[in-house]
Design a protein around this motif. Structure first.
Motif, PDB file in Angstrom:
ATOM      1  N   SER A 157      13.138   0.133  59.622  1.00  0.00           N
ATOM      2  CA  SER A 157      12.344   1.358  59.647  1.00  0.00           C
ATOM      3  C   SER A 157      12.368   2.045  58.277  1.00  0.00           C
ATOM      4  O   SER A 157      11.334   2.506  57.780  1.00  0.00           O
ATOM      5  CB  SER A 157      12.900   2.292  60.729  1.00  0.00           C
ATOM      6  OG  SER A 157      12.397   3.588  60.592  1.00  0.00           O
ATOM      7  N   TYR A 158      13.527   2.090  57.665  1.00  0.00           N
ATOM      8  CA  TYR A 158      13.653   2.682  56.334  1.00  0.00           C
ATOM      9  C   TYR A 158      12.815   1.902  55.313  1.00  0.00           C
ATOM     10  O   TYR A 158      12.090   2.492  54.509  1.00  0.00           O
ATOM     11  CB  TYR A 158      15.130   2.714  55.906  1.00  0.00           C
ATOM     12  CG  TYR A 158      15.329   3.218  54.508  1.00  0.00           C
ATOM     13  CD1 TYR A 158      15.302   4.576  54.233  1.00  0.00           C
ATOM     14  CD2 TYR A 158      15.528   2.335  53.459  1.00  0.00           C
ATOM     15  CE1 TYR A 158      15.478   5.052  52.934  1.00  0.00           C
ATOM     16  CE2 TYR A 158      15.703   2.788  52.161  1.00  0.00           C
ATOM     17  CZ  TYR A 158      15.670   4.142  51.911  1.00  0.00           C
ATOM     18  OH  TYR A 158      15.833   4.604  50.632  1.00  0.00           O
ATOM     19  N   GLU A 167      10.185   0.055  55.856  1.00  0.00           N
ATOM     20  CA  GLU A 167       8.762   0.270  56.110  1.00  0.00           C
ATOM     21  C   GLU A 167       8.307   1.644  55.633  1.00  0.00           C
ATOM     22  O   GLU A 167       7.208   1.783  55.094  1.00  0.00           O
ATOM     23  CB  GLU A 167       8.471   0.091  57.591  1.00  0.00           C
ATOM     24  CG  GLU A 167       8.568  -1.364  58.034  1.00  0.00           C
ATOM     25  CD  GLU A 167       8.540  -1.544  59.543  1.00  0.00           C
ATOM     26  OE1 GLU A 167       8.286  -0.572  60.279  1.00  0.00           O
ATOM     27  OE2 GLU A 167       8.774  -2.699  59.985  1.00  0.00           O
ATOM     28  N   SER A 168       9.154   2.646  55.778  1.00  0.00           N
ATOM     29  CA  SER A 168       8.779   3.989  55.326  1.00  0.00           C
ATOM     30  C   SER A 168       8.662   4.047  53.791  1.00  0.00           C
ATOM     31  O   SER A 168       7.857   4.792  53.269  1.00  0.00           O
ATOM     32  CB  SER A 168       9.771   5.036  55.825  1.00  0.00           C
ATOM     33  OG  SER A 168      11.002   4.940  55.141  1.00  0.00           O
ATOM     34  N   ARG A 169       9.450   3.253  53.106  1.00  0.00           N
ATOM     35  CA  ARG A 169       9.364   3.214  51.643  1.00  0.00           C
ATOM     36  C   ARG A 169       8.097   2.530  51.166  1.00  0.00           C
ATOM     37  O   ARG A 169       7.592   2.834  50.087  1.00  0.00           O
ATOM     38  CB  ARG A 169      10.576   2.462  51.050  1.00  0.00           C
ATOM     39  CG  ARG A 169      11.808   3.273  51.020  1.00  0.00           C
ATOM     40  CD  ARG A 169      12.955   2.618  50.323  1.00  0.00           C
ATOM     41  NE  ARG A 169      12.627   1.458  49.525  1.00  0.00           N
ATOM     42  CZ  ARG A 169      13.476   0.867  48.718  1.00  0.00           C
ATOM     43  NH1 ARG A 169      14.693   1.307  48.612  1.00  0.00           N
ATOM     44  NH2 ARG A 169      13.127  -0.200  48.023  1.00  0.00           N
ATOM     45  N   ARG A 170       7.593   1.600  51.964  1.00  0.00           N
ATOM     46  CA  ARG A 170       6.378   0.867  51.574  1.00  0.00           C
ATOM     47  C   ARG A 170       5.114   1.704  51.742  1.00  0.00           C
ATOM     48  O   ARG A 170       4.115   1.430  51.118  1.00  0.00           O
ATOM     49  CB  ARG A 170       6.268  -0.411  52.387  1.00  0.00           C
ATOM     50  CG  ARG A 170       7.308  -1.435  51.996  1.00  0.00           C
ATOM     51  CD  ARG A 170       7.129  -2.731  52.775  1.00  0.00           C
ATOM     52  NE  ARG A 170       8.293  -3.566  52.551  1.00  0.00           N
ATOM     53  CZ  ARG A 170       9.076  -4.018  53.516  1.00  0.00           C
ATOM     54  NH1 ARG A 170       8.832  -3.747  54.763  1.00  0.00           N
ATOM     55  NH2 ARG A 170      10.118  -4.776  53.213  1.00  0.00           N
ATOM     56  N   ARG A 171       5.183   2.724  52.616  1.00  0.00           N
ATOM     57  CA  ARG A 171       3.986   3.550  52.870  1.00  0.00           C
ATOM     58  C   ARG A 171       3.699   4.484  51.735  1.00  0.00           C
ATOM     59  O   ARG A 171       4.387   4.909  50.955  1.00  0.00           O
ATOM     60  CB  ARG A 171       4.164   4.361  54.152  1.00  0.00           C
ATOM     61  CG  ARG A 171       4.091   3.508  55.362  1.00  0.00           C
ATOM     62  CD  ARG A 171       4.135   4.329  56.625  1.00  0.00           C
ATOM     63  NE  ARG A 171       4.927   3.600  57.604  1.00  0.00           N
ATOM     64  CZ  ARG A 171       5.918   4.110  58.302  1.00  0.00           C
ATOM     65  NH1 ARG A 171       6.261   5.353  58.183  1.00  0.00           N
ATOM     66  NH2 ARG A 171       6.561   3.378  59.166  1.00  0.00           N
TER      67      ARG A 171
END
Length: 138
Positions: free
Chosen positions: A131-132, A134-138
């Motif tokens: 989850s972390y 994926e949040s950095r990729r956004r």
């Protein structure tokens, strides 16, 4: 490239996950006794390059802190004081245990294996880390 490590902190057991060196994939690392967690992490980061640690912030579905939050904050404060060179940050961990059980079912694990709380903790740490990432990729 250094890894990112995640923690699913529990009263008795703590699940750990870590990225690959390219920080693309999160994978389970271990489940350790919470009383041994600090020493385990110090040993791990002394032999593996780690960029940061993310730790699940235990919050109830209604947004209120869970009973475990005080223990997590105590650990985070200890880490920040003793290891200031390695940042530690919170990640919302709501529903990670539910997602871990769902992943175990979807993965075809038998009921007996799904009752292995250490495995649930490790999978939860992996979900927190993914989850972390994926949040950095956004």
């Amino acid at each position: 490239m250094p890894r990112i490590l995640s923690i699913d902190y529990g009263k008795r057991r703590t699940g750990l996950a870590v990225t690959d060196p390219l920080q693309i994939i999160a994978g389970g690392l271990a489940t350790v006794s919470t009383s041994e967690l600090y020493d385990y992490l110090v040993a791990y980061v002394s032999r593996e390059p780690v960029e940061r640690i993310v730790i699940g912030k235990p919050i109830q579905p209604n947004g209120q802190p869970s009973e475990n939050l005080a223990r997590v904050e105590q650990f985070v404060n200890r880490w920040r004081k003793a290891q200031p060179q390695l940042p530690i940050e919170y990640v919302d961990e709501r529903f990670t245990s539910v997602l871990a059980h769902r992943a175990m079912i979807d993965g075809g694990l038998k009921k007996k294996s799904r009752q292995n709380k250490a495995l649930v903790d490790e999978i939860s740490a992996t979900i927190i880390l993914q989850s972390y990432l994926e949040s950095r990729r956004r």
